[in-house]
Design an enzyme around this catalytic site. Structure first.
Site, short mmCIF file in Angstrom:
data_model
loop_
_atom_site.label_atom_id
_atom_site.label_comp_id
_atom_site.label_asym_id
_atom_site.label_seq_id
_atom_site.Cartn_x
_atom_site.Cartn_y
_atom_site.Cartn_z
N ASP A 161 -2.98 15.16 -27.49
CA ASP A 161 -2.73 16.05 -28.68
C ASP A 161 -3.76 16.65 -29.20
O ASP A 161 -4.91 15.95 -29.98
CB ASP A 161 -1.74 15.24 -29.29
CG ASP A 161 -1.25 16.32 -30.69
OD1 ASP A 161 -1.18 16.96 -30.94
OD2 ASP A 161 -0.56 14.87 -32.03
N GLU A 202 -1.69 20.18 -25.15
CA GLU A 202 -1.08 20.86 -26.38
C GLU A 202 -0.96 21.81 -26.30
O GLU A 202 -2.25 22.40 -26.90
CB GLU A 202 -0.79 20.02 -27.37
CG GLU A 202 0.25 21.37 -28.21
CD GLU A 202 0.45 20.56 -29.96
OE1 GLU A 202 1.73 19.86 -30.33
OE2 GLU A 202 0.59 21.15 -30.68
N ASP A 258 0.26 8.82 -35.60
CA ASP A 258 0.44 9.56 -34.82
C ASP A 258 0.26 9.39 -33.06
O ASP A 258 -0.51 10.53 -32.51
CB ASP A 258 -0.22 10.53 -35.95
CG ASP A 258 -2.00 10.08 -35.86
OD1 ASP A 258 -1.97 8.43 -35.32
OD2 ASP A 258 -2.74 10.32 -36.94
#
Lengths: 199, 199
Positions: A7, A68, A141
């Site tokens: 990410d 991503e 996260d």
């Protein structure tokens, strides 16, 4: 198959490694969020991320990296940092011959929860369930990186990059994995897990 | 001081190395444009650029890397590729402790030609003159990377990144270079070269 989900971000870069298991299940190998200080210059922050990412590639030797896919958003400063980190991690993986796949946020959400509009809480709950963790992954996260890895396990074959050599190998490996795992039975289990998570 | 200029791009990535010489002159060390096939996937292209860039860092051991600062433009697909390549090269340089400086296209044009709106032909002519080359650098689009390196030699001290450690060293080194070269005489010569090129 071992998958490293990334990410990308300058301030927080999530990294999550999973191993695929029979019956379309997966096991958590490692997860963390690499942070770089906002006060440092961009080059120094990218240098620190390069070191961290290469260390993860050395330690965990993933078969594929799932990143991503970055799109243009309103905030240009954010997208620039994200694009720079994604470019760095893609280049570092590809130079080792590791296939890189990209998935959009909505593809990841749809793969994990069945809805492209799932919120963070739903995503974390499903990631926790899929990996059979006792508690949600920490830091908070970090779930996104694991979701990217899981997403690739599920939709990798159709969403893989156009990489001529490595991707062909990847597709072959994924096909082999599916065959061994028995797709139909696994799909049923997955659907059951999805139904269960929506209760 | 040895400077590596980087004109980042997926399709064409310009690399140019110069050595600073007394009296604010500079000497060409190496220049090339690394190309990656548009038909390859982005990760494979970034992997090839990572290999090429690290090879240049190994071979030429620059004291500083000067990269074009990327801004948001209309064409999002172009800026994404440029941002990815700039992130990759910045990270690879910074992890070696090499200071990275960024200069905008108009800063480079102003430093080289005296005008922020100079065209490609003027830029190539000045780069050829500054480096005392018999002919314009080849390939034709390689002049931009050399211009980035020359620009840094001239305005590096004020435009350096905020890198705390390496930049302080860089500034000290640049100050030492200037002192040794005799700035006033050099500035006169530079102004003369500029006047000459505008005739």
């Amino acid at each position: 198959m071992r998958i490293l989900g990334v990410d990308p971000g300058l301030t927080r870069c999530g990294l999550g490694v999973i191993d695929s298991r029979p019956a379309r299940t997966a096991e958590l190998v490692a997860v963390d969020v690499v942070r770089t200080p906002a006060g440092d210059s961009v080059d120094v922050r990218l240098g620190a991320l390069a070191e961290a990412f290469d260390t993860w590639l050395d330690e965990h030797r993933p078969d594929v990296v799932s990143i991503e896919r970055v799109f243009a958003r309103n905030d240009v400063s954010t997208i620039m940092g994200t694009a720079q980190v994604s470019g760095l991690t893609m280049g570092l993986a590809a130079r080792r011959g590791i296939p890189v796949a990209m998935h959009t946020p909505s593809e990841v959400k749809a793969a994990i929860t069945g809805s492209g509009r799932a919120d963070k809480k739903q995503m974390t709950r499903m990631v926790t369930r899929i990996l059979r963790l006792d508690a949600p992954p920490t830091p908070a996260d970090a779930a996104d990186a694991l979701a990217l890895a899981i997403c690739h396990l599920w939709r990798g074959a159709t969403a893989a990059t156009s990489t001529p050599g490595p991707t062909k190998d990847l597709l072959a490996r994924q096909a082999a994995t599916r065959q061994g795992a028995g797709l139909t039975r696994a799909q049923e289990q997955w659907a059951a897990a999805l139904r269960s998570s929506r209760r």
